[in-house]
Motif scaffolding. Sequence first.
Motif, PDB file in Angstrom:
ATOM      1  N   GLU A  77       1.253   3.615  -3.434  1.00 41.08           N
ATOM      2  CA  GLU A  77       0.738   4.981  -3.277  1.00 41.08           C
ATOM      3  C   GLU A  77       1.852   5.995  -3.514  1.00 41.08           C
ATOM      4  OE1 GLU A  77      -1.452   7.884   0.025  1.00 41.08           O
ATOM      5  OE2 GLU A  77      -0.880   5.832   0.569  1.00 41.08           O
TER       6      GLU A  77
ATOM      7  N   GLU B 229       0.817  -1.200   0.000  1.00 42.70           N
ATOM      8  CA  GLU B 229       0.000   0.000   0.000  1.00 42.70           C
ATOM      9  C   GLU B 229       0.858   1.259   0.000  1.00 42.70           C
ATOM     10  OE1 GLU B 229      -0.325  -2.471   2.160  1.00 42.70           O
ATOM     11  OE2 GLU B 229      -2.252  -3.390   1.552  1.00 42.70           O
TER      12      GLU B 229
ATOM     13  N   ARG C   9       2.890   6.111  -7.299  1.00 49.08           N
ATOM     14  CA  ARG C   9       1.914   6.816  -8.137  1.00 49.08           C
ATOM     15  C   ARG C   9       2.032   8.332  -7.952  1.00 49.08           C
ATOM     16  NH1 ARG C   9      -2.748   3.432  -9.732  1.00 49.08           N
ATOM     17  NH2 ARG C   9      -4.149   5.192  -9.387  1.00 49.08           N
ATOM     18  N   LYS C  10       2.234   8.760  -6.699  1.00 47.69           N
ATOM     19  CA  LYS C  10       2.429  10.182  -6.443  1.00 47.69           C
ATOM     20  C   LYS C  10       3.702  10.668  -7.130  1.00 47.69           C
ATOM     21  CE  LYS C  10       0.087  10.410  -1.943  1.00 47.69           C
ATOM     22  NZ  LYS C  10       0.303  10.607  -0.474  1.00 47.69           N
TER      23      LYS C  10
END
Length: 227
Positions: free
Chosen positions: A101, A97, A104-105
């Motif tokens: 996350e 996770e 992607r940021k």
Amino acid sequence: MNIEQAFDPSILVFAALAVFVLWKLHSVLGVRSERDASAPPRNRFSPSKGGLFGPRPAAPAPAALDAERWTGLAEQGSKAWAGLDAIAATDPSFTRERFIEGARKAYEMIVSAFAKGDRDTLRRLLSSEVYDNFAREIASREANGESVETSVVAIDDTRVEDASSERGVNNVTLRFAVKLLTTRRDREGKLIGGEEHPVSIVDLWTFARAPASRDPNWRLVATESLH
């Protein structure tokens, strides 16, 4: 080294220009580089304890014992799955996770920074080799008085293409399926290229980090555009 930057009669004119814009973007994003990430990065993305990839837990998370923890990211029994297991074994801060996350940021920030010519942000998130390639294209664009606006409309899918933990460095290659919207303007602000609608592309980006590093962030060390 490529993403939502997808990028009337005018459509016929800009159709060919759109191809050129994407080619220029991915001539930079599609560069492979080899960098030993064992040395701590010279610049951190954030002075805080967290950063894009979040704070580091003091002990391995219970998810590390879950036999299905990589389902949906990699194929069970594959080299990528084994590589993720190896990374988790060396780095208690690594969870699916937090990593996905953060990646992607990072993808959105890097694409945006490249379009804006934001060298400071790029230095913090890229290896020196990848940064040099990005910086050369930015300098060429500036010399021509051109500007680019790129936005990530959507990241449709993110999967692990490959993963490894070798010689004190963890590497994860992610396949990003994205939609990008891009426009290009000359020094007078006149539109000289772009897309009327978002363009779908697929990029392979490799992030690396030394588990012993105090910096929680992963650096982008290689990029490849599949189309």
